[in-house]
Scaffold this active site. Structure first.
Site, PDB file in Angstrom:
ATOM      1  N   TYR A   1      44.170  38.489  37.959  1.00 52.45           N
ATOM      2  CA  TYR A   1      44.518  37.928  36.658  1.00 52.45           C
ATOM      3  C   TYR A   1      46.004  38.092  36.407  1.00 52.45           C
ATOM      4  O   TYR A   1      46.615  39.070  36.841  1.00 52.45           O
ATOM      5  CB  TYR A   1      43.790  38.678  35.525  1.00 52.45           C
TER       6      TYR A   1
ATOM      7  N   TYR B   1      36.541  40.318  41.614  1.00 55.32           N
ATOM      8  CA  TYR B   1      37.604  41.322  41.605  1.00 55.32           C
ATOM      9  C   TYR B   1      37.028  42.702  41.325  1.00 55.32           C
ATOM     10  O   TYR B   1      35.972  42.839  40.706  1.00 55.32           O
ATOM     11  CB  TYR B   1      38.703  40.958  40.607  1.00 55.32           C
TER      12      TYR B   1
ATOM     13  N   ARG C   1      33.199  42.603  40.128  1.00 51.68           N
ATOM     14  CA  ARG C   1      32.621  41.599  39.242  1.00 51.68           C
ATOM     15  C   ARG C   1      32.316  40.326  40.026  1.00 51.68           C
ATOM     16  O   ARG C   1      33.153  39.874  40.821  1.00 51.68           O
ATOM     17  CB  ARG C   1      33.614  41.209  38.121  1.00 51.68           C
TER      18      ARG C   1
ATOM     19  N   HIS D   1      33.825  34.607  37.990  1.00 52.80           N
ATOM     20  CA  HIS D   1      33.430  34.012  36.707  1.00 52.80           C
ATOM     21  C   HIS D   1      34.616  33.366  36.014  1.00 52.80           C
ATOM     22  O   HIS D   1      35.775  33.673  36.317  1.00 52.80           O
ATOM     23  CB  HIS D   1      32.808  35.070  35.789  1.00 52.80           C
TER      24      HIS D   1
ATOM     25  N   HIS E   1      35.843  32.805  32.001  1.00 55.93           N
ATOM     26  CA  HIS E   1      35.576  33.127  30.597  1.00 55.93           C
ATOM     27  C   HIS E   1      35.621  31.846  29.772  1.00 55.93           C
ATOM     28  O   HIS E   1      36.546  31.034  29.938  1.00 55.93           O
ATOM     29  CB  HIS E   1      36.630  34.089  30.047  1.00 55.93           C
TER      30      HIS E   1
END
Lengths: 197, 277
Positions: B143, B182, B192, B195, B197
């Site tokens: 991110y 990640y 995780r 995905h 958001h």
């Protein structure tokens, strides 16, 4: 009263999509310039709405995102776009802010008016946070109209401490103070609405 | 119950920065999750209504320990402001903001995808002209955020943020890069599932929602406490997009379909009821 209306809410036709936590990395995605300035500070009647967000240990939460949604000073529901590109003149009734590193938030807004005569004016608040698996809703009631507050069906259904958790404090400079406690002794009352599933 | 044991073990420590938390193995994490699932299956068998949302109190997600309300949510009938939603429009969002691959000078690295679908309310009505915001990791699972410091490359051509306004049938479409899984610090070797958001608005502000869309067949689903905080398997599955070859385009991008259903609007039936009196 509340219960009676609930039983008449029609069933959903489709199952709702579940929510998930906002996670830790919304900071580069959701905040935007003037997101917490529903009105300019210089506008007559502007008020600061601020407070802390804390967890069950009383620790300040540095990674929560709050949104407010409210009527204007006359109690009208505003339906104007432009919330994401604040022009400094248009009151859209909606704002967003990430808490700062010390778990404090600030909005610049207007005192909401009563949407109907005799109703207690309030601001709707939505809380998102890392560690919070779904959003929470609450109401921030203005403290002044004590007669309306006494007649409010929601507040009347709460014990004294829970009731107090939903009423903002008016500070000497006119600011509204409203702290959010996610858990524990002073836990804020959070709301469920009909037709969530 | 196992949930309570887990809480009492860690409640006096910081759930976010506790180095001991990362010592918990995936095996014991999976066992904690499994205990809760078994309890849920029993309650289902006993006739309790199926759950549709994540549990707020879900100890395997350690950061939730001190951040879930312990009192029941208070049921209330929505009042005027709660029956309406903020308005967004062309002034707020440029149409190009739905393409996450054109925000920089070069092409981002990774598998180009299109995610498209509709936003509906609980009555199946399209939610038209409303704001959708998305954010995600890049093709390496990184991110653009100062708190994400794990050793995976930043892509100078990918920020991972998009916005769109739904069309008149509630439709939306984002062009992006498929995000990677990640690592995080919930427990040892925690990853995780990939995905995106999603942040959504309805016609009533009570429908406001933030969630995560997942990709079909992710091997990390069963290991992930955030995904598994939705104890109902059918409900969990509603967060998984479907590969859709009709969205895939020739020599350009693969396609996924994901329809989102918000909770029910309360404005219509409450107005009807008022009219009855």
């Amino acid at each position: 009263m509340t219960q009676a209306a609930h039983t008449s809410a029609p069933a959903l036709k489709l199952a709702p999509t579940p929510g998930q936590t906002i996670g830790p990395f919304y900071g580069y995605a959701l905040p935007y310039e003037k997101d917490n300035e529903l009105v300019n500070q210089a506008r007559p009647g502007s008020v600061r709405l601020h407070g802390n967000v804390t967890d069950g240990a009383g620790a300040l939460i540095p990674d929560a995102l709050l949104e407010i949604w409210q009527p204007d000073e006359e109690g009208n529901v505003v339906s104007k776009d432009g919330s994401l590109v604040r022009d400094g003149y248009t009151f859209t009734g909606w704002g967003r802010t990430a808490v700062d590193n010390a778990g404090h938030y600030t909005f610049t807004t207007l005192n909401p008016g009563a949407t109907e005569a005799g109703k207690a004016p309030f601001i709707m608040l939505t809380v998102f946070a890392r560690g919070l698996l779904n959003r929470l809703f609450t109401r921030i009631y203005l403290p002044e109209d004590t007669a309306a507050l006494a007649n409010d069906p929601l507040l009347s259904s709460l014990d004294a401490k829970s009731r107090a958790s939903m009423i903002a404090t008016r500070e000497a400079d006119g600011s509204l103070r409203f702290d959010v406690s996610l858990q524990g002794e002073d836990e804020t009352v959070f709301l469920a609405y009909p037709r969530e599933d | 119950m196992s949930t309570e044991t887990a809480s009492s073990k860690t409640s006096n420590q910081s759930p976010s920065l506790d180095p001991a938390a990362t010592a918990v193995s995936q095996e014991s994490m999976s066992a904690e999750i499994s205990d809760i699932q078994v309890g849920y299956q029993k309650s289902l068998a006993a006739g309790v209504k199926a759950e549709t949302q994540p549990r707020l109190d879900f100890a395997p997600y350690r950061s939730s320990l001190l951040r879930h309300p312990t009192k029941n949510l208070h049921h209330v009938d929505p009042e005027t402001i709660e029956l309406y939603s903020p308005a967004f429009g062309e002034r707020d969002v440029h149409t190009l903001e739905s393409d996450l691959t054109i925000q920089h000078n070069g092409e981002p690295i990774g598998e180009r995808i299109v995610v498209a679908g509709r936003v509906l309310d609980g009555d199946g009505r399209p939610v038209a002209g409303q704001l959708i915001e998305v954010w995600q990791a890049n093709a390496a699972g990184r991110y653009i955020h100062k708190r994400d410091q794990h050793p995976a490359p930043i892509d100078p051509n990918f920020t991972g943020v998009g916005r769109a306004i739904t069309g008149k049938n509630g439709e939306y479409s984002f062009t992006t890069i498929k995000p990677a899984p990640y690592p995080w610090k919930n427990h040892h070797n925690a990853w995780r599932p990939a995905h995106i958001h999603f942040s959504l608005f309805g016609t009533d502000f009570t429908q406001r929602m933030i969630t995560q869309m997942y990709f079909p067949g992710d091997p990390l689903f069963s290991l992930d406490p955030i995904y598994q905080s939705i104890t109902d398997a059918e409900a969990r599955n509603r967060l998984v997009a479907t590969y859709d070859h009709s969205i895939t385009s020739h020599e350009w991008a693969t396609g996924y379909n994901w329809d989102i259903v918000l909770t029910g609007s309360n404005r219509t039936w409450m107005e009807d009821e008022e009219g009855d009196h």
